[in-house]
Design a protein around this motif. Structure first.
Motif, short mmCIF file in Angstrom:
data_model
loop_
_atom_site.label_atom_id
_atom_site.label_comp_id
_atom_site.label_asym_id
_atom_site.label_seq_id
_atom_site.Cartn_x
_atom_site.Cartn_y
_atom_site.Cartn_z
N LEU A 193 0.83 -1.20 0.00
CA LEU A 193 0.00 0.00 0.00
C LEU A 193 0.87 1.26 0.00
CD1 LEU A 193 -2.96 0.89 0.11
CD2 LEU A 193 -2.78 0.91 2.60
N GLU B 195 -5.28 9.03 14.28
CA GLU B 195 -5.22 7.66 13.78
C GLU B 195 -3.81 7.08 13.95
OE1 GLU B 195 -7.32 5.45 12.78
OE2 GLU B 195 -9.12 6.68 12.81
N GLN C 263 -0.18 2.27 20.18
CA GLN C 263 -0.86 1.68 21.32
C GLN C 263 -0.22 0.39 21.80
OE1 GLN C 263 -4.62 2.78 21.18
NE2 GLN C 263 -5.50 1.26 22.54
N MET D 217 -7.83 0.07 20.95
CA MET D 217 -9.11 0.53 21.49
C MET D 217 -10.21 0.17 20.49
SD MET D 217 -10.17 4.35 22.60
CE MET D 217 -8.59 4.72 23.35
N MET E 139 -12.31 7.12 9.74
CA MET E 139 -13.18 5.94 9.88
C MET E 139 -14.46 6.12 9.07
SD MET E 139 -13.19 4.95 13.90
CE MET E 139 -14.38 3.63 13.79
N LEU F 190 -4.94 5.07 6.22
CA LEU F 190 -5.89 4.10 5.66
C LEU F 190 -5.61 2.71 6.22
CD1 LEU F 190 -8.14 3.30 3.69
CD2 LEU F 190 -6.36 2.86 1.99
N TYR F 191 -4.35 2.31 6.20
CA TYR F 191 -4.00 0.96 6.66
C TYR F 191 -4.40 0.78 8.12
CZ TYR F 191 -1.49 -3.30 7.64
OH TYR F 191 -1.19 -4.57 8.01
N VAL G 163 -6.73 2.44 9.82
CA VAL G 163 -8.19 2.40 9.96
C VAL G 163 -8.73 1.04 9.53
CG1 VAL G 163 -10.34 3.38 9.09
CG2 VAL G 163 -8.47 4.89 9.70
N ARG H 217 -7.88 -1.72 12.08
CA ARG H 217 -8.61 -1.53 13.33
C ARG H 217 -10.10 -1.88 13.16
NH1 ARG H 217 -10.02 3.05 15.67
NH2 ARG H 217 -9.06 4.25 14.01
N LYS I 259 -10.73 -5.57 12.91
CA LYS I 259 -10.70 -6.19 14.23
C LYS I 259 -12.01 -5.95 14.98
CE LYS I 259 -7.84 -5.99 18.04
NZ LYS I 259 -6.87 -5.14 18.71
#
Lengths: 401, 105
Positions: free
Chosen positions: A70, A105, A111, B1, B12, B47-48, B50, B53, B56
């Motif tokens: 990507l 983001e 995290q 999260m 998102m 993008l990757y 989002v 996540r 998941k």
């Protein structure tokens, strides 16, 4: 074949913006990032170019093909990885779209790393605390830390635990830095890809080498000690050893050895050698005899005098006085400690004697040599003192020449 | 999260919107730009992040995976979340009428 140039890797790996900026500046000098190793960053020599670099953090130590694809479709070429960090590059003139257009983001990408760092930090802190607790008990529980230091059995572990302690500090820095970077991103503050790196990135770079050096040198200590440690049967005659001998004290031709052999060493009549950085020459001895036909005065059995001693040649004379105190403490019962008498002696620097019926204990210092002797028997204490003084004199002189 | 039904990030929202039609990485970025009429240019990293996540969280699924090219599509939960968010945004707009009225006076 292009030439590889190695530079010391900055230890503060968590400074993402500074690294990106550093790689860009290196490319301007014709040194293009090639590989990141544990200690070095490898650059390929080439034409100076304006190149943008981006460091990506992933959840796992590897990066997926999907992510690389990507990015490459968007003009960001994959360069190299180091654990959770992955570097992409793009020629400035190609104007590739920014990888992260939303700082909040991007915060999510940190995290997992942030959590791993915290868990590791807690686990390591507990382990190091346990290790230091155990070591401190060994050092201080008997109240004879100088004796422990001079014996040298736990020096290497202590150096290692200090190094681990530094590592805990380093991990705290990493954990805090990643957390605060995450917070900044969450608040919408993007990473500065051209952050000044000159002062912040390389200030502690040399430390890992220093760290590895100390660990390596300290690893030699126990090996050295193992080489020097041995136990031998005491020779019948003097043998040139700086050891007070039972025959010299008793002066009785009827005295015979009371032997106790294990594995070809007479452990009742032995001397052991040891080594440490603070006392490179050390002896510990035991000698026991028996005089047939003579009884202890209380008729408890055949007269069997014995002598045990510890001899240390110190690296620093300053340790002599505290070592005397520790030797007394280590070898005496609580109530005996205060009954040592300090005696002025013509040739010894320090002399302390404790006499109680057939037991005599002597601690003597001459220069850097400290000797502790315990004798059970009926020989006169002054006679014992003169023997100690003579042996210590010979040893101190031999070591000085 | 994981997503708990609260306000979505813009990234998102637009990814979900664009995935009403199944799509894969690179094209997805372009359709986001299209859907937002050029206003939003999403970087590949964003993008990757989002995508992985939301996958998941079950808002999207992998529809097709032919080796390297992965095609995603929105799930029922995703569509529902998108509609809830749309309603929320609509009431935001409604509530903001005050601004227009203030301008008229």
């Amino acid at each position: 074949m292009s030439k590889i140039v190695r530079k010391i890797r900055p230890s503060e790996y968590w400074r993402i913006g500074e690294h990106e900026s550093y790689f860009s500046d290196m490319s301007l000098k014709g040194l293009h990032l090639h590989k990141i190793g544990t200690y070095f960053i490898h650059f390929k020599k080439g034409e100076p170019k304006r190149i943008e670099y981006r460091m990506e953090v992933t959840k796992k130590k590897s990066i997926t093909y999907e992510q690389i694809d990507l990015y490459e479709e968007n003009g960001w070429e994959y360069v190299t990885s180091y654990q959770y960090f992955h570097v992409f590059s793009s020629l400035e003139e190609s104007n590739a779209p920014e990888i992260h257009t939303d700082p909040a983001e991007q915060a999510y990408t940190l995290q997992r790393l942030s959590k791993i760092l915290l868990v590791n930090l807690i686990a390591m802190s507990l382990a190091v605390a346990l290790m230091i607790g155990l070591l401190s008990a060994t050092w201080f529980l008997d109240g004879t830390p100088v004796l422990r230091l001079v014996e040298g059995y736990i020096i290497q572990q202590s150096i290692m635990s200090i190094l681990f302690l530094y590592y805990v500090y380093y991990s705290i820095q990493a954990t805090r830095a990643i957390r605060s970077l995450k917070r900044d991103l969450n608040e919408g503050k993007a990473i500065n890809h051209h952050a000044p790196w000159q002062s912040s990135l390389h200030k502690n770079a040399i430390f890992p080498f220093f760290y590895a050096g100390i660990a390596l040198v300290s690893a030699i200590l126990p090996v050295m000690q193992l080489i020097k440690m041995d136990t031998y049967t005491l020779p019948q005659e003097d043998g040139g050893l700086p050891i007070v001998r039972l025959a010299d004290i008793e002066q009785n031709p009827l005295l015979q050895r009371d032997e106790y052999y294990i594995d070809e060493v007479d452990w009742a009549n032995r001397y052991s050698t040891n080594w440490s950085i603070f006392a490179p020459v050390q002896y510990e001895t035991d000698e026991g005899g028996i005089v047939e036909g003579r009884m202890w005065l209380d008729e408890s059995g055949t007269y069997s005098p014995s002598i045990s001693s510890e001899i240390y040649e110190l690296t620093f004379q300053a340790f002599a006085a505290p070592l005397v105190k520790d030797l007394i403490k280590w070898n005496s019962y609580k109530e005996e400690i205060d009954s040592y008498v300090e005696i002025d002696h013509a040739t010894l620097d320090e002399l302390r004697v404790h006499e109680e019926e057939e037991q005599k204990q002597i601690v003597a210092v001459k220069g850097k040599v400290v000797m502790y002797v315990r004798y059970y028997g009926y020989a006169d204490v002054d006679h014992l003192i003169e023997n100690v003084a003579q042996k210590i004199e010979v040893f101190a002189e031999k070591e000085n020449t | 999260m994981s997503y708990n039904g609260g306000p979505m990030t813009e990234a998102m929202y637009y990814v979900l919107l664009a995935l009403i039609r199944p799509n894969h990485g690179y094209q997805l970025m372009q359709s986001i730009t299209e859907v937002s009429r050029g206003r939003l240019k999403m970087g590949p990293g964003t993008l990757y992040g989002v995508l992985s996540r939301m996958q998941k969280d079950g808002l999207i699924v992998l529809a097709k995976d032919d080796g390297r090219r992965k095609t995603y599509e929105i799930t029922k939960e995703g569509e529902q979340a998108l509609r809830v968010e749309y309603e929320r945004l609509k009431s935001l707009i409604n509530d903001s009428r005050i601004l227009e009225e203030a301008n008229d006076e």
